[in-house]
Design an enzyme around this catalytic site. Sequence first.
Site, PDB file in Angstrom:
ATOM      1  N   CYS A 206      -2.861   0.033   3.828  1.00 36.91           N
ATOM      2  CA  CYS A 206      -4.001  -0.738   3.798  1.00 36.91           C
ATOM      3  C   CYS A 206      -3.629  -2.239   3.463  1.00 36.91           C
ATOM      4  CB  CYS A 206      -4.864  -0.331   2.594  1.00 36.91           C
ATOM      5  SG  CYS A 206      -5.446   1.371   2.361  1.00 36.91           S
TER       6      CYS A 206
ATOM      7  N   CYS B  75       0.896  -1.108   0.000  1.00 38.62           N
ATOM      8  CA  CYS B  75      -0.195   0.098   0.034  1.00 38.62           C
ATOM      9  C   CYS B  75       1.052   1.069   0.060  1.00 38.62           C
ATOM     10  CB  CYS B  75      -0.964  -0.105   1.193  1.00 38.62           C
ATOM     11  SG  CYS B  75      -1.972   1.589   1.415  1.00 38.62           S
TER      12      CYS B  75
END
Length: 230
Positions: A127, A122
């Site tokens: 994330c 990410c």
Amino acid sequence: MSDHPHDHYANKKHDHGDHAPIEERDEGPPSEYEIMSRAMQELLEEKGAITAEQVRRRMELFEEELPYRGSRVVAHAWTDPQFRKRLLDDGKAACAEFGIDLEADRLIAVENTPEVHNVIVCTLCSCYPRALLGMPPTWYKSTNYRSRVVFEPRAVLKEFGTVLPDHVTVRVHDSNADMRYVVIPMRPKGTEGWSEERLAAILTRDTLVGVTVPRVDAGLQSLGPIREPR
């Protein structure tokens, strides 16, 4: 940029500088999202909506139970071709069959082959499919990993002990708030006849992120990194 022109990053809009090798302690200052999360927790505690003890128990659940979910899902995909197809077609729906409610709108399962190796990152924050793999490791959240794996994935993978043949294409997948990824590694030779439980034991967190590959000699070790970068 990678020295291998066939390596691929799906989203090349971010600009990154040079960085030193990844270190487990390379966490840096908290991100904007981490600050917002902590502020929200403190506000909810102040209003009596949650308690610090509830948060602590939830974190323990992530650490103790959730990391094993991803390994069980992928082990089942290794042994059940129909489930494997469902996982590749709609990862979130397939995980729901295991009672796993993912936090993102989509989960995309990407499958390693003799010609393609997938790795997850990410680039903007951290994330990560927490409901599937538990809390992200420190190195995954580090600026070092998030920037370098985009442009020199083979060098980063080598720091985890993963050296790929030149003919293998490395594909880097960038997660975001709405979409998460999980890697389906290639099943190692010599695991024919293994139970799903035994297969799950060699599917570590790092193999499902794509920075390492499953090892037969991992045996029945608990889920965790095969080798942390130095």
